[in-house]
Design a protein around this motif. Structure first.
Motif, PDB file in Angstrom:
ATOM      1  N   PRO A  84       0.814  -1.220   0.000  1.00 53.08           N
ATOM      2  CA  PRO A  84       0.000   0.000   0.000  1.00 53.08           C
ATOM      3  C   PRO A  84       0.852   1.278   0.000  1.00 53.08           C
ATOM      4  CG  PRO A  84      -0.843  -1.557   1.621  1.00 53.08           C
ATOM      5  CD  PRO A  84       0.413  -2.156   1.078  1.00 53.08           C
ATOM      6  N   GLU A  85       1.986   1.241   0.734  1.00 48.68           N
ATOM      7  CA  GLU A  85       2.840   2.428   0.861  1.00 48.68           C
ATOM      8  C   GLU A  85       3.414   2.876  -0.482  1.00 48.68           C
ATOM      9  OE1 GLU A  85       3.086  -0.301   2.688  1.00 48.68           O
ATOM     10  OE2 GLU A  85       2.585   0.346   4.736  1.00 48.68           O
ATOM     11  N   GLN A  86       3.527   1.918  -1.427  1.00 54.08           N
ATOM     12  CA  GLN A  86       4.022   2.300  -2.754  1.00 54.08           C
ATOM     13  C   GLN A  86       3.100   3.334  -3.386  1.00 54.08           C
ATOM     14  OE1 GLN A  86       4.011  -1.641  -4.318  1.00 54.08           O
ATOM     15  NE2 GLN A  86       6.170  -2.035  -3.815  1.00 54.08           N
ATOM     16  N   GLY A  87       1.816   3.277  -3.047  1.00 51.63           N
ATOM     17  CA  GLY A  87       0.860   4.254  -3.571  1.00 51.63           C
ATOM     18  C   GLY A  87       1.205   5.652  -3.092  1.00 51.63           C
ATOM     19  N   LEU A  88       1.518   5.726  -1.801  1.00 50.45           N
ATOM     20  CA  LEU A  88       1.851   7.015  -1.196  1.00 50.45           C
ATOM     21  C   LEU A  88       3.134   7.585  -1.795  1.00 50.45           C
ATOM     22  CD1 LEU A  88       0.852   8.828   0.996  1.00 50.45           C
ATOM     23  CD2 LEU A  88       2.068   7.459   2.677  1.00 50.45           C
ATOM     24  N   LEU A  89       4.148   6.726  -1.908  1.00 53.41           N
ATOM     25  CA  LEU A  89       5.423   7.193  -2.450  1.00 53.41           C
ATOM     26  C   LEU A  89       5.267   7.573  -3.921  1.00 53.41           C
ATOM     27  CD1 LEU A  89       7.875   4.660  -0.727  1.00 53.41           C
ATOM     28  CD2 LEU A  89       7.114   6.894   0.078  1.00 53.41           C
ATOM     29  N   LEU A 101       5.401  19.627   5.048  1.00 53.97           N
ATOM     30  CA  LEU A 101       5.338  20.531   6.204  1.00 53.97           C
ATOM     31  C   LEU A 101       4.541  19.861   7.315  1.00 53.97           C
ATOM     32  CD1 LEU A 101       4.348  23.849   4.365  1.00 53.97           C
ATOM     33  CD2 LEU A 101       6.598  22.764   4.543  1.00 53.97           C
ATOM     34  N   ARG A 102       5.167  19.743   8.478  1.00 52.56           N
ATOM     35  CA  ARG A 102       4.495  19.122   9.621  1.00 52.56           C
ATOM     36  C   ARG A 102       4.555  20.058  10.823  1.00 52.56           C
ATOM     37  NH1 ARG A 102       5.823  12.600   8.852  1.00 52.56           N
ATOM     38  NH2 ARG A 102       4.544  12.463   6.999  1.00 52.56           N
ATOM     39  N   PRO A 103       3.551  20.924  10.956  1.00 54.04           N
ATOM     40  CA  PRO A 103       3.547  21.863  12.076  1.00 54.04           C
ATOM     41  C   PRO A 103       3.244  21.148  13.394  1.00 54.04           C
ATOM     42  CG  PRO A 103       1.589  22.187  10.681  1.00 54.04           C
ATOM     43  CD  PRO A 103       2.393  21.094  10.059  1.00 54.04           C
ATOM     44  N   VAL A 129      10.151  20.670   8.352  1.00 61.85           N
ATOM     45  CA  VAL A 129      10.142  20.701   6.884  1.00 61.85           C
ATOM     46  C   VAL A 129      10.943  19.492   6.422  1.00 61.85           C
ATOM     47  CG1 VAL A 129      10.824  21.982   4.821  1.00 61.85           C
ATOM     48  CG2 VAL A 129       9.925  23.213   6.806  1.00 61.85           C
ATOM     49  N   ARG A 130      10.224  18.497   5.962  1.00 61.58           N
ATOM     50  CA  ARG A 130      10.853  17.218   5.589  1.00 61.58           C
ATOM     51  C   ARG A 130      10.968  17.127   4.066  1.00 61.58           C
ATOM     52  NH1 ARG A 130       7.580  11.423   6.038  1.00 61.58           N
ATOM     53  NH2 ARG A 130       9.090  10.214   4.842  1.00 61.58           N
ATOM     54  N   GLU A 131      12.181  16.841   3.581  1.00 60.91           N
ATOM     55  CA  GLU A 131      12.362  16.594   2.145  1.00 60.91           C
ATOM     56  C   GLU A 131      11.638  15.278   1.833  1.00 60.91           C
ATOM     57  OE1 GLU A 131      13.367  15.914  -1.725  1.00 60.91           O
ATOM     58  OE2 GLU A 131      13.747  14.444  -0.152  1.00 60.91           O
ATOM     59  N   GLY A 235      13.375  13.112   8.710  1.00 64.13           N
ATOM     60  CA  GLY A 235      12.120  13.846   8.905  1.00 64.13           C
ATOM     61  C   GLY A 235      10.972  12.923   9.260  1.00 64.13           C
ATOM     62  N   ASP A 236      10.958  11.748   8.668  1.00 67.48           N
ATOM     63  CA  ASP A 236       9.927  10.755   8.990  1.00 67.48           C
ATOM     64  C   ASP A 236       9.997  10.411  10.471  1.00 67.48           C
ATOM     65  OD1 ASP A 236       7.961   8.730   8.575  1.00 67.48           O
ATOM     66  OD2 ASP A 236       9.572   7.245   8.631  1.00 67.48           O
ATOM     67  N   ILE A 237      11.188  10.126  10.953  1.00 68.01           N
ATOM     68  CA  ILE A 237      11.357   9.669  12.332  1.00 68.01           C
ATOM     69  C   ILE A 237      11.122  10.817  13.318  1.00 68.01           C
ATOM     70  CG2 ILE A 237      13.004   8.690  13.965  1.00 68.01           C
ATOM     71  CD1 ILE A 237      14.347   7.347  11.440  1.00 68.01           C
TER      72      ILE A 237
HETATM   73  C1  IPM Z   1       4.711   9.093   6.784  1.00 66.83           C
HETATM   74  C2  IPM Z   1       4.618   7.599   6.728  1.00 66.83           C
HETATM   75  C3  IPM Z   1       5.117   7.130   5.368  1.00 66.83           C
HETATM   76  C4  IPM Z   1       6.560   7.581   5.221  1.00 66.83           C
HETATM   77  C5  IPM Z   1       4.990   5.613   5.137  1.00 66.83           C
HETATM   78  C6  IPM Z   1       3.571   5.134   5.324  1.00 66.83           C
HETATM   79  C7  IPM Z   1       5.522   5.209   3.790  1.00 66.83           C
HETATM   80  O1  IPM Z   1       5.324   7.025   7.768  1.00 66.83           O
HETATM   81  O2  IPM Z   1       4.067   9.768   5.957  1.00 66.83           O
HETATM   82  O3  IPM Z   1       5.402   9.612   7.657  1.00 66.83           O
HETATM   83  O4  IPM Z   1       7.473   6.902   5.713  1.00 66.83           O
HETATM   84  O5  IPM Z   1       6.786   8.605   4.608  1.00 66.83           O
END
Ligand code: IPM
Ligand code: MG
Length: 344
Positions: A84-89, A101-103, A129-131, A235-237
């Motif tokens: 499913p995550e491939q859709g998001l990427l 942008l994650r306020p 601000v995540r690349e 940025g994700d973490i």
């Molecule tokens: C996020 C999520 C995604 C990411 C996953 C679902 C691929 O964790 O939007 O932070 O790692 O970018």
């Protein structure tokens, strides 16, 4: 003319939080919504998480609103199976959405819902601000029976454009987060950020912090930060970590933007399969993501502010979903926010 919004409810709690979000949006303006399958739901129907048709529909829209994707049904370590995550990427890359942008601004009514003490988090107001379209997420991947690689690569141009987004968003200071003591990509990152700073934004304060230290500072002194700019995986973490300052990951919205074309607006949390179908998901991060869509995607500032203030006031009245230690469900949370919107 009504704005055209593509909605992607996705999986798990996704549909449960998307439906009430459309009610909230209808309370502040006129929109045409066009819903599409995405993520696991799309894998079940079409064998892929994002079809060309849906990507095309997203490109043609004024903005894209996404809830969440993923779930145990599609969890696999087999590299040949769709995820499913491939859709998001694919959507982020396909729409050129390099700036996420994650306020992070804890709402006063929730100061005591955070696992951190109130004195620590009070008045925190930072922006991650995540690349979003480079780094290890999109580098070459290899896999044999006994070894695997993920390549992390960045170009000067990719770093320049995200650095500009960060400097423009800063009120006082940009903290650039990297691992320049170890990684070559981080050394390039640091050089390019410094160059953009001195050439274009010398009036903004700039500091460099190593990612491990930044992780510590986020919980020890979150008020230290104004804008944090960092590469995709850091940025994700860090943004999940920062979410806990607001009491729950169920509170954090995000906006993903490119240089032109529609933006993508989605909560930072996932599809929460453990509570899906029970009607108890916290819809507030989704409402706040809709607010970011109104502001950054459609230029509707007062409508955005109205949604945000309705959320704050509902929380001040005592609204607490289970993730915030309360007993209210999605429906009740929605009612509470709509009541405030209709009153204002
Ligand atoms: C996020 C999520 C995604 C990411 C996953 C679902 C691929 O964790 O939007 O932070 O790692 O970018
Ligand atoms: Mg994440």
């Amino acid at each position: 003319m009504a704005y055209r919004i593509v909605t992607l409810p996705g999986d798990g709690i996704g549909p449960e939080i998307m439906a009430p979000t459309l009610e909230v949006l209808r309370a502040v303006g006129e929109f045409e919504f066009e819903e599409h399958l995405f993520g696991g739901a799309s894998i079940d129907a079409h064998g892929v998480a994002l079809t060309d048709e849906v990507l095309g529909a997203c490109k043609a829209a004024d903005a894209v609103l996404l809830a969440a994707v993923g779930g145990p049904k599609w969890d696999t370590t087999d590299p040949k199976k769709p995820r499913p995550e491939q859709g998001l990427l694919g959507l982020r890359k396909g729409l050129g959405l390099y700036a996420n942008l994650r306020p992070v601004k804890p709402i006063a009514a929730l100061y005591d819902s955070s696992p951190l003490r109130r004195e620590r988090i009070e008045r925190t107001d930072l922006l991650v601000v995540r690349e979003l379209t480079g780094g290890i997420y999109f580098g070459e991947k290899t896999r044999t029976e006994t070894s695997a690689t993920d390549v992390c690569s960045y170009t000067e141009e990719e770093i320049e454009r995200i650095a500009r987004v960060a400097f423009r968003a800063a009120r006082s200071k940009v903290t650039s987060v990297d691992k320049a003591n170890v990684l070559e990509t981080s050394r390039l990152w640091r050089e390019v950020v410094m160059r953009v700073h001195s050439a274009e934004f010398p009036h903004v304060q700039l500091e460099h912090v190593l990612v491990d230290n930044a992780a510590m500072m986020l919980v020890s002194s979150p008020r230290h930060f104004d804008v944090i700019v960092t590469e995709n995986m850091f940025g994700d973490i860090l943004s999940d970590e920062a979410a806990m300052l607001t009491g729950s990951i169920g509170m954090l919205p995000s906006a993903s933007l490119g240089d032109s074309g529609p933006g993508l607006f989605e909560p930072v949390h996932g599809s929460a399969p453990d509570i899906a179908g029970q009607g108890i998901a916290n819809p507030l991060a989704m409402f706040l993501s809709a607010a970011l869509m109104l502001r950054h995607g459609l230029g509707l500032e007062s409508e955005a502010a109205a949604v945000e203030s309705a959320v704050s006031r509902a929380l001040e009245d005592g609204l607490r979903t289970p993730d915030l230690g309360g007993g209210e469900d999605t429906r009740t949370a929605t009612r509470a926010v709509l009541d405030h919107l209709n009153r204002s």
